[in-house]
Design a protein around this motif. Sequence first.
Motif, PDB file in Angstrom:
ATOM      1  N   GLY A   1      52.260 -15.000  10.069  1.00 36.78           N
ATOM      2  CA  GLY A   1      52.204 -14.307   8.796  1.00 36.78           C
ATOM      3  C   GLY A   1      52.632 -15.186   7.648  1.00 36.78           C
ATOM      4  O   GLY A   1      52.799 -16.404   7.776  1.00 36.78           O
ATOM      5  N   ASP A   2      52.809 -14.532   6.509  1.00 35.64           N
ATOM      6  CA  ASP A   2      53.261 -15.193   5.290  1.00 35.64           C
ATOM      7  C   ASP A   2      54.783 -15.251   5.352  1.00 35.64           C
ATOM      8  O   ASP A   2      55.466 -14.267   5.061  1.00 35.64           O
ATOM      9  N   LEU A   3      55.309 -16.412   5.722  1.00 34.65           N
ATOM     10  CA  LEU A   3      56.752 -16.581   5.851  1.00 34.65           C
ATOM     11  C   LEU A   3      57.404 -17.010   4.534  1.00 34.65           C
ATOM     12  O   LEU A   3      58.619 -17.163   4.469  1.00 34.65           O
ATOM     13  N   ASN A   4      56.598 -17.183   3.506  1.00 38.43           N
ATOM     14  CA  ASN A   4      57.092 -17.504   2.164  1.00 38.43           C
ATOM     15  C   ASN A   4      58.055 -18.690   2.160  1.00 38.43           C
ATOM     16  O   ASN A   4      59.067 -18.699   1.437  1.00 38.43           O
ATOM     17  N   THR A   5      57.701 -19.707   2.934  1.00 40.39           N
ATOM     18  CA  THR A   5      58.527 -20.903   3.040  1.00 40.39           C
ATOM     19  C   THR A   5      58.307 -21.817   1.821  1.00 40.39           C
ATOM     20  O   THR A   5      57.785 -22.926   1.925  1.00 40.39           O
ATOM     21  N   ASN A   6      58.760 -21.351   0.678  1.00 41.09           N
ATOM     22  CA  ASN A   6      58.596 -22.078  -0.581  1.00 41.09           C
ATOM     23  C   ASN A   6      59.394 -23.380  -0.622  1.00 41.09           C
ATOM     24  O   ASN A   6      59.041 -24.306  -1.330  1.00 41.09           O
ATOM     25  N   THR A   7      60.532 -23.379   0.062  1.00 34.68           N
ATOM     26  CA  THR A   7      61.615 -24.375  -0.020  1.00 34.68           C
ATOM     27  C   THR A   7      62.489 -24.145  -1.246  1.00 34.68           C
ATOM     28  O   THR A   7      63.334 -24.966  -1.574  1.00 34.68           O
TER      29      THR A   7
ATOM     30  N   GLU B   1      60.605 -12.597   2.781  1.00 33.86           N
ATOM     31  CA  GLU B   1      60.843 -12.431   1.343  1.00 33.86           C
ATOM     32  C   GLU B   1      60.601 -13.720   0.572  1.00 33.86           C
ATOM     33  O   GLU B   1      61.068 -14.794   0.982  1.00 33.86           O
ATOM     34  N   ASN B   2      59.900 -13.623  -0.540  1.00 29.31           N
ATOM     35  CA  ASN B   2      59.736 -14.784  -1.416  1.00 29.31           C
ATOM     36  C   ASN B   2      60.852 -14.866  -2.453  1.00 29.31           C
ATOM     37  O   ASN B   2      61.231 -15.953  -2.885  1.00 29.31           O
ATOM     38  N   ARG B   3      61.422 -13.740  -2.818  1.00 30.28           N
ATOM     39  CA  ARG B   3      62.469 -13.716  -3.832  1.00 30.28           C
ATOM     40  C   ARG B   3      63.849 -13.876  -3.176  1.00 30.28           C
ATOM     41  O   ARG B   3      64.730 -13.023  -3.315  1.00 30.28           O
ATOM     42  N   THR B   4      63.998 -14.968  -2.454  1.00 31.89           N
ATOM     43  CA  THR B   4      65.270 -15.335  -1.863  1.00 31.89           C
ATOM     44  C   THR B   4      65.219 -16.812  -1.509  1.00 31.89           C
ATOM     45  O   THR B   4      64.196 -17.468  -1.691  1.00 31.89           O
ATOM     46  N   HIS B   5      66.314 -17.310  -0.970  1.00 29.92           N
ATOM     47  CA  HIS B   5      66.397 -18.712  -0.580  1.00 29.92           C
ATOM     48  C   HIS B   5      66.159 -18.842   0.925  1.00 29.92           C
ATOM     49  O   HIS B   5      65.949 -17.853   1.641  1.00 29.92           O
TER      50      HIS B   5
ATOM     51  N   LEU C   1      50.822 -24.760  -7.984  1.00 32.56           N
ATOM     52  CA  LEU C   1      51.645 -25.557  -7.085  1.00 32.56           C
ATOM     53  C   LEU C   1      51.209 -25.260  -5.659  1.00 32.56           C
ATOM     54  O   LEU C   1      51.131 -24.105  -5.253  1.00 32.56           O
ATOM     55  N   ASP C   2      50.894 -26.310  -4.898  1.00 42.61           N
ATOM     56  CA  ASP C   2      50.498 -26.142  -3.503  1.00 42.61           C
ATOM     57  C   ASP C   2      51.732 -25.895  -2.634  1.00 42.61           C
ATOM     58  O   ASP C   2      52.703 -26.661  -2.687  1.00 42.61           O
ATOM     59  N   LEU C   3      51.672 -24.835  -1.820  1.00 36.94           N
ATOM     60  CA  LEU C   3      52.769 -24.477  -0.934  1.00 36.94           C
ATOM     61  C   LEU C   3      52.237 -24.240   0.478  1.00 36.94           C
ATOM     62  O   LEU C   3      51.056 -23.933   0.659  1.00 36.94           O
ATOM     63  N   ARG C   4      53.119 -24.358   1.426  1.00 41.03           N
ATOM     64  CA  ARG C   4      52.768 -24.136   2.827  1.00 41.03           C
ATOM     65  C   ARG C   4      53.582 -22.942   3.335  1.00 41.03           C
ATOM     66  O   ARG C   4      54.704 -23.082   3.790  1.00 41.03           O
ATOM     67  N   LEU C   5      52.984 -21.750   3.226  1.00 41.34           N
ATOM     68  CA  LEU C   5      53.723 -20.513   3.470  1.00 41.34           C
ATOM     69  C   LEU C   5      53.315 -19.783   4.743  1.00 41.34           C
ATOM     70  O   LEU C   5      54.103 -18.992   5.266  1.00 41.34           O
ATOM     71  N   ASP C   6      52.110 -19.997   5.223  1.00 39.14           N
ATOM     72  CA  ASP C   6      51.545 -19.156   6.280  1.00 39.14           C
ATOM     73  C   ASP C   6      51.539 -19.913   7.606  1.00 39.14           C
ATOM     74  O   ASP C   6      51.023 -21.038   7.687  1.00 39.14           O
TER      75      ASP C   6
ATOM     76  N   ASP D   1      57.689 -31.630   4.567  1.00 39.16           N
ATOM     77  CA  ASP D   1      59.084 -31.556   5.003  1.00 39.16           C
ATOM     78  C   ASP D   1      59.626 -30.131   4.955  1.00 39.16           C
ATOM     79  O   ASP D   1      60.825 -29.912   4.764  1.00 39.16           O
ATOM     80  N   VAL D   2      58.744 -29.143   5.139  1.00 36.19           N
ATOM     81  CA  VAL D   2      59.161 -27.750   4.961  1.00 36.19           C
ATOM     82  C   VAL D   2      60.292 -27.377   5.907  1.00 36.19           C
ATOM     83  O   VAL D   2      61.259 -26.711   5.515  1.00 36.19           O
ATOM     84  N   ALA D   3      60.199 -27.787   7.166  1.00 32.77           N
ATOM     85  CA  ALA D   3      61.189 -27.373   8.157  1.00 32.77           C
ATOM     86  C   ALA D   3      62.587 -27.877   7.828  1.00 32.77           C
ATOM     87  O   ALA D   3      63.582 -27.270   8.241  1.00 32.77           O
ATOM     88  N   ALA D   4      62.677 -28.972   7.085  1.00 31.06           N
ATOM     89  CA  ALA D   4      63.988 -29.492   6.701  1.00 31.06           C
ATOM     90  C   ALA D   4      64.660 -28.622   5.645  1.00 31.06           C
ATOM     91  O   ALA D   4      65.876 -28.695   5.462  1.00 31.06           O
ATOM     92  N   TRP D   5      63.858 -27.788   4.967  1.00 33.94           N
ATOM     93  CA  TRP D   5      64.383 -26.947   3.899  1.00 33.94           C
ATOM     94  C   TRP D   5      64.410 -25.474   4.270  1.00 33.94           C
ATOM     95  O   TRP D   5      65.089 -24.688   3.612  1.00 33.94           O
TER      96      TRP D   5
END
Length: 349
Positions: free
Chosen positions: A219-225, A187-191, A287-292, A250-254
């Motif tokens: 897949g698309d894990l929607n790791t927006n932070t 889900e992208n619409r969550t934290h 905004l550049d994101l790393r989601l996949d 630093d995606v994994a930290a968030w």
Amino acid sequence: MDGLSNAERQRLGALLDHDTQAHVMEMIPQFSQAEVYNMVPAPQPVSDALGTLVFNMERGVHLAELGDFLETCPAVRPLDLILANELDDGCVRSGGRNTTLELARRLGMNTAFGLEFIELVNGEDPKGFHGNAVFSRWPIRWAGVVRLPEQYNWYVDRQRRIGGRLAVLAELDVGGVPVGVGTIHLENRTHGPGRQAQLETVLAAAERWFPRMPVILGGDLNTNTFDGRDKDSIQTVAGDPVLQRRCLEDVAAWEGCLTAAEAAGYRLLPEEPLPTRRKPLPGGGHLDLRLDWLLVRGVRPEESRTVSTRRADCGFALAGSALAVFAGEELSDHNAVWASCRIPGGESQ
């Protein structure tokens, strides 16, 4: 997968004014099905490495161009397995086509599709189905869907849908070696904690369904932070180069879902901190994101890369092809992720 009439879709959708998504989805058997098409024989000779691609195809709207990209882009060679997100079946926006089946036939691959949402906004949709798919050059022994815990009710969204996020898991027969694979859309619409709960559901299912097997998930894990609904956070991150680092380096930290995968023994690919999503901003730009991501366990990744889907980076397009004359800026708002995954016990024959 059989469709529902628009009248029936709207009737079921109206129930969500006073009922839960889970209860309404129980009335629709398609949400618990994985539609499998084994259309091609196993390739010969047998290779012990799978060229694997994660790709959010943005509804398959540019289907001909996507097919050209997958057939001719040298950066996604070899291509044995695709873990795909956002494919339509019977939606006006993508020409009313079953984009999964058409793409599988064009590429000469087997496929398994799982239904994520039934779209309600456009009453002209023949089916209004939208979901995720596995494409494989190897036979699919079986496939199933894993419904993820709800983190957002898409019926109250402007897109108005029945359904929720899911993973499609499948067991492949790779030259006699069973390999567990899965395509995931979080889900992208969550934290972050919401996405972690969803991925932990997938990891638990993979543990049950793929005992002692090599496993390739992605897949698309929607790791927006951040929570994708939080416009203030998006603007804050977009305006601060230091905060932008967390979206790439630093995606994994968030994002607890990534650390949960690592704790379960999975390796995260690709390792280089490159963006896989271009999120448009209200005032222009993105905004550049790393989601996949690819999550692999029991396989040996030999190389991995992020592959641009911008038209400007498709200089390999064949003259006269749909991709060569494509006038859009990008085939998808996501880049693709490719890796070569060596399978133990699957030595070349």
